[in-house]
Design a protein around this motif. Structure first.
Motif, short mmCIF file in Angstrom:
data_model
loop_
_atom_site.label_atom_id
_atom_site.label_comp_id
_atom_site.label_asym_id
_atom_site.label_seq_id
_atom_site.Cartn_x
_atom_site.Cartn_y
_atom_site.Cartn_z
N GLY A 135 26.09 52.68 42.27
CA GLY A 135 26.69 53.82 41.83
C GLY A 135 25.61 54.79 41.16
N ARG A 136 25.85 56.04 41.53
CA ARG A 136 25.20 57.36 40.94
C ARG A 136 24.82 57.28 39.48
NH1 ARG A 136 27.05 62.57 42.76
NH2 ARG A 136 28.17 62.31 40.65
N ASP A 137 26.20 57.47 39.21
CA ASP A 137 26.36 57.76 37.58
C ASP A 137 25.86 56.54 36.66
OD1 ASP A 137 27.51 60.11 38.05
OD2 ASP A 137 29.58 59.61 37.52
N GLN A 138 25.99 55.34 37.23
CA GLN A 138 25.59 54.18 36.65
C GLN A 138 24.23 54.23 36.55
OE1 GLN A 138 27.24 49.91 36.02
NE2 GLN A 138 26.48 50.00 38.15
N CYS A 139 23.38 54.37 37.71
CA CYS A 139 21.95 54.32 37.93
C CYS A 139 21.47 55.42 37.03
CB CYS A 139 21.66 54.91 39.30
SG CYS A 139 21.83 53.40 40.53
N ILE A 140 21.94 56.76 36.93
CA ILE A 140 21.39 57.58 35.92
C ILE A 140 21.56 57.38 34.56
CG2 ILE A 140 21.94 60.06 35.01
CD1 ILE A 140 22.80 60.75 38.15
N VAL A 141 22.68 56.76 34.12
CA VAL A 141 22.71 56.39 32.78
C VAL A 141 21.91 55.25 32.27
CG1 VAL A 141 24.28 55.34 31.06
CG2 VAL A 141 25.14 57.06 32.48
N PHE A 142 21.64 54.28 33.13
CA PHE A 142 20.73 53.12 33.07
C PHE A 142 19.31 54.00 32.98
CE2 PHE A 142 23.98 50.14 33.41
CZ PHE A 142 23.63 49.03 32.93
N MET A 143 18.88 54.68 33.75
CA MET A 143 17.41 55.27 33.88
C MET A 143 17.35 55.95 32.74
SD MET A 143 15.66 56.75 36.91
CE MET A 143 16.23 58.31 37.22
N SER A 144 18.35 56.67 32.11
CA SER A 144 18.28 57.30 30.64
C SER A 144 17.73 56.69 29.60
CB SER A 144 19.18 58.14 30.37
OG SER A 144 20.42 57.34 30.03
N ARG A 145 17.78 55.09 29.70
CA ARG A 145 17.39 54.27 28.42
C ARG A 145 15.75 53.96 28.86
NH1 ARG A 145 20.46 55.98 24.82
NH2 ARG A 145 19.80 53.90 23.74
N SER A 160 11.77 64.47 29.79
CA SER A 160 10.47 64.28 30.38
C SER A 160 10.50 65.02 31.78
CB SER A 160 9.98 62.64 31.02
OG SER A 160 9.88 62.16 29.80
N GLY A 161 9.35 65.58 32.12
CA GLY A 161 9.26 66.51 33.35
C GLY A 161 9.50 65.67 34.56
N TRP A 162 8.89 64.48 34.72
CA TRP A 162 9.20 63.67 35.97
C TRP A 162 10.83 63.55 36.00
CZ3 TRP A 162 12.12 59.23 35.67
CH2 TRP A 162 12.07 58.49 34.58
N ALA A 163 11.62 63.61 34.99
CA ALA A 163 12.81 63.35 35.21
C ALA A 163 13.81 64.27 35.66
CB ALA A 163 13.39 62.71 33.81
N GLU A 168 16.48 67.25 40.10
CA GLU A 168 16.41 68.52 40.73
C GLU A 168 16.11 68.42 42.28
OE1 GLU A 168 13.61 71.33 38.87
OE2 GLU A 168 15.11 71.64 37.10
N GLU A 169 15.15 67.75 42.47
CA GLU A 169 14.82 67.19 43.85
C GLU A 169 15.89 66.59 44.63
OE1 GLU A 169 11.38 64.71 46.34
OE2 GLU A 169 10.98 65.10 44.25
N ILE A 170 16.73 65.67 43.94
CA ILE A 170 17.63 64.78 44.73
C ILE A 170 18.97 65.77 44.56
CG2 ILE A 170 19.13 62.77 44.50
CD1 ILE A 170 16.80 61.40 43.29
N GLY A 171 19.13 66.56 43.64
CA GLY A 171 20.09 67.45 43.68
C GLY A 171 21.47 67.11 42.96
N VAL A 172 21.33 66.17 41.74
CA VAL A 172 22.20 65.50 41.00
C VAL A 172 22.14 66.12 39.56
CG1 VAL A 172 22.52 63.47 42.50
CG2 VAL A 172 20.99 63.34 40.48
N TYR A 173 23.47 66.17 39.21
CA TYR A 173 23.53 66.32 37.67
C TYR A 173 23.18 65.27 36.63
CZ TYR A 173 25.75 67.47 33.30
OH TYR A 173 25.98 67.68 31.82
N ASP A 174 22.32 65.21 35.90
CA ASP A 174 22.32 64.20 34.89
C ASP A 174 23.39 63.99 33.76
OD1 ASP A 174 21.16 62.28 33.08
OD2 ASP A 174 19.46 63.42 32.76
N ILE A 175 24.29 63.09 34.11
CA ILE A 175 25.56 62.93 33.13
C ILE A 175 24.80 62.54 31.71
CG2 ILE A 175 26.96 62.57 35.19
CD1 ILE A 175 27.18 59.67 34.14
#
Length: 193
Positions: A135-145, A160-163, A168-175
């Motif tokens: 799941g996209r949202d779950q991946c984003i939240v886990f990665m934010s840790r 961080s710049g890489w994040a 932006e490259e993938i085109g998703v909002y960071d929840i």
């Protein structure tokens, strides 16, 4: 937290002290619980216990802990120890498999995350990669840790710049920029992601 260990830290201990104690106690009590319950009741009880262990670990991880690459090794060992105990009985432990996949987000260098998340073609709509499986949202939240996801500035934490570039490259909002309902990632919700 116990998983934000700096690079070069010792990995001598196979598990964190809390998980070592908990798994020891659960294994010791399993025999008595098994003797007291019917096989069907044992299966239901132990599956519920497995889900509750998962929920507690995930809630603490997503609310309080940051994870370094070195810390991810200990976290992975902790998850494996808890999963092993959880699988002593019961029949639905797939939530642990999803978590094990999500832990790779902490061990992967930033430049390799895109293909891991969306698949080797780099297409978010390919149905491949960790976005499709966990799941996209779950991946984003886990990665934010990740410890390197944000850094401290005089005006507060900054991503961080890489994040920023990755999203932006993938085109998703960071929840994770807003308030996150951790309950969405509970074990009972894993099959719906």
């Amino acid at each position: 937290g116990p998983y934000a260990m700096p690079h070069g830290s010792s990995l001598d201990a196979p598990n964190s002290p809390a998980v070592k104690s908990l798994t020891y106690c659960l294994r010791a009590q399993f025999v008595q619980i098994q003797a007291a319950l019917t096989p069907q009741s044992l299966s239901s009880f132990w599956t519920s216990l497995s889900m509750r262990l998962y929920d507690i670990l995930v809630a603490r991880l997503l609310q309080y802990y940051y994870v370094s690459t070195v810390g991810a090794v200990i976290l992975s060992r902790d998850v494996e120890a808890l999963r092993s105990v959880a699988m002593l009985a019961g029949n639905d432990h797939s939530h642990w498999d999803t978590l094990r996949e999500l832990l790779t987000l902490y061990m992967t260098p930033p430049d390799a995350l895109k293909s891991m998340l969306v698949g080797p073609e780099g297409d978010i709509n390919s149905g491949k990669g960790l976005f499709a499986r966990a799941g996209r949202d779950q991946c984003i939240v886990f990665m934010s840790r990740r410890v390197d996801y944000r850094y401290k500035t005089s005006s507060g934490p900054k991503k961080s710049g890489w994040a920023t570039a990755l999203w932006e490259e993938i085109g998703v909002y960071d929840i994770s920029d807003g308030t996150v309902n951790i309950g969405r990632f509970a074990a009972e919700n894993q099959k719906r992601l």
